[in-house]
Scaffold this motif. Structure first.
Motif, PDB file in Angstrom:
ATOM      1  N   LEU A   1      -5.943  -9.704   5.070  1.00  0.00           N
ATOM      2  CA  LEU A   1      -5.278  -9.105   3.915  1.00  0.00           C
ATOM      3  C   LEU A   1      -3.926  -8.505   4.318  1.00  0.00           C
ATOM      4  O   LEU A   1      -3.809  -7.894   5.385  1.00  0.00           O
ATOM      5  N   PRO A   2      -2.920  -8.659   3.482  1.00  0.00           N
ATOM      6  CA  PRO A   2      -1.641  -7.992   3.757  1.00  0.00           C
ATOM      7  C   PRO A   2      -1.823  -6.484   3.642  1.00  0.00           C
ATOM      8  O   PRO A   2      -2.514  -5.995   2.741  1.00  0.00           O
ATOM      9  N   LEU A   3      -1.222  -5.738   4.553  1.00  0.00           N
ATOM     10  CA  LEU A   3      -1.416  -4.299   4.578  1.00  0.00           C
ATOM     11  C   LEU A   3      -0.749  -3.619   3.387  1.00  0.00           C
ATOM     12  O   LEU A   3       0.358  -3.970   2.988  1.00  0.00           O
ATOM     13  N   SER A   4      -1.442  -2.640   2.851  1.00  0.00           N
ATOM     14  CA  SER A   4      -0.932  -1.882   1.706  1.00  0.00           C
ATOM     15  C   SER A   4       0.314  -1.089   2.090  1.00  0.00           C
ATOM     16  O   SER A   4       0.443  -0.608   3.219  1.00  0.00           O
ATOM     17  N   THR A   5       1.190  -0.964   1.142  1.00  0.00           N
ATOM     18  CA  THR A   5       2.397  -0.158   1.355  1.00  0.00           C
ATOM     19  C   THR A   5       2.331   1.152   0.576  1.00  0.00           C
ATOM     20  O   THR A   5       3.289   1.928   0.573  1.00  0.00           O
TER      21      THR A   5
END
Length: 249
Positions: free
Chosen positions: A128-132
């Motif tokens: 998963l792409p990391l949350s910003t």
């Protein structure tokens, strides 16, 4: 080394197949009309033998997996040698960049996994792409080393928090909570597979349904009829549960 292991394992496989063929041949030669009790007993005996063969085949598959993993990759951690029960899972997840060590070429398999580490493993497993987004948990500042992984796992619905907006990142992941997040993350559903249950899990146990589901999928097996839902999940066990879940993903 690998060749020396393959010969006895293949021999066991051949013996198992021969046993199956003999069982089938014996059944086909039986011509007498059997009474119902006799038939039921024969079916029970056959099922018992088939279960024994299934167990042997599972052991064989595990040994073959060890051989393949050892051939494909050298030993990664000094405290997880090839004869360690979690060797295959730990090594496989390491090669997929899902797990790491604790320094000095050690994995610390008996050490309890923290909630932050578990969240990070799930995020890596699903790539998963990391949350910003900034952290919503009061005990997870944005400077926390796993802040983005925790928020990513939270936004994906894998993990939740505690009252008062706490996440307890350093708290050990209990086995009942492990069952809940794995069931949730992999979207596993109950099946018709047999479930004998556990002596220490009842309808009032938090996560009872999730424990049943991951057991039906062969992810967890318990220990002599016990699941130990309140115990911390070790790093070796969590890696094994994750690896099994990924095999059916």
């Amino acid at each position: 080394m690998v060749k020396r292991w393959i010969i006895p394992i293949v021999s066991v496989a051949m013996l198992l197949l021969t046993a199956c063929e003999q069982e089938h041949a014996g059944a086909s030669e039986e011509q007498e009309i059997a009474t119902a009790p006799w038939t039921e007993q024969q079916l029970a005996d056959t099922n018992g033998r088939m279960n024994q063969i299934d167990d042997k085949m599972k052991q064989l598959e595990q040994e073959l997996a060890k051989i393949k993993t050892a051939a494909d990759s050298p030993q990664v951690f000094k405290d997880v040698p090839i004869n360690h029960w979690a060797y295959v899972s730990v090594t496989r997840l390491y090669n997929q960049n899902i797990v790491g060590g604790v320094g000095n070429d050690l994995f610390a398999p008996k050490q309890a996994i923290t909630r932050a580490q578990a969240a990070a493993m799930l995020v890596r497993a699903f790539q998963l792409p990391l949350s910003t987004k900034p952290s919503i948990f009061v005990d997870v500042p944005n400077s926390h080393p796993f802040a983005r992984e925790i928020m990513t796992a939270y936004e994906a619905g894998f993990v939740g928090g505690y009252p008062n907006s706490r996440f307890a990142p350093q708290e050990s992941m209990k086995r009942k909570h492990m069952a809940m997040i794995i069931q949730r993350a992999f979207r596993l559903q109950a099946t018709s597979a047999p479930y004998a249950g556990y002596k220490d899990v009842n309808e009032r146990t938090q996560g009872a349904l999730e424990i049943r589901i991951i057991s039906q999928h062969g992810i967890a097996e318990g220990d002599n009829g016990y699941f130990y839902p309140e115990r911390p999940t070790t790093r070796a066990h969590f890696a094994t549960f994750m690896d099994r879940a990924l095999q059916i993903k």
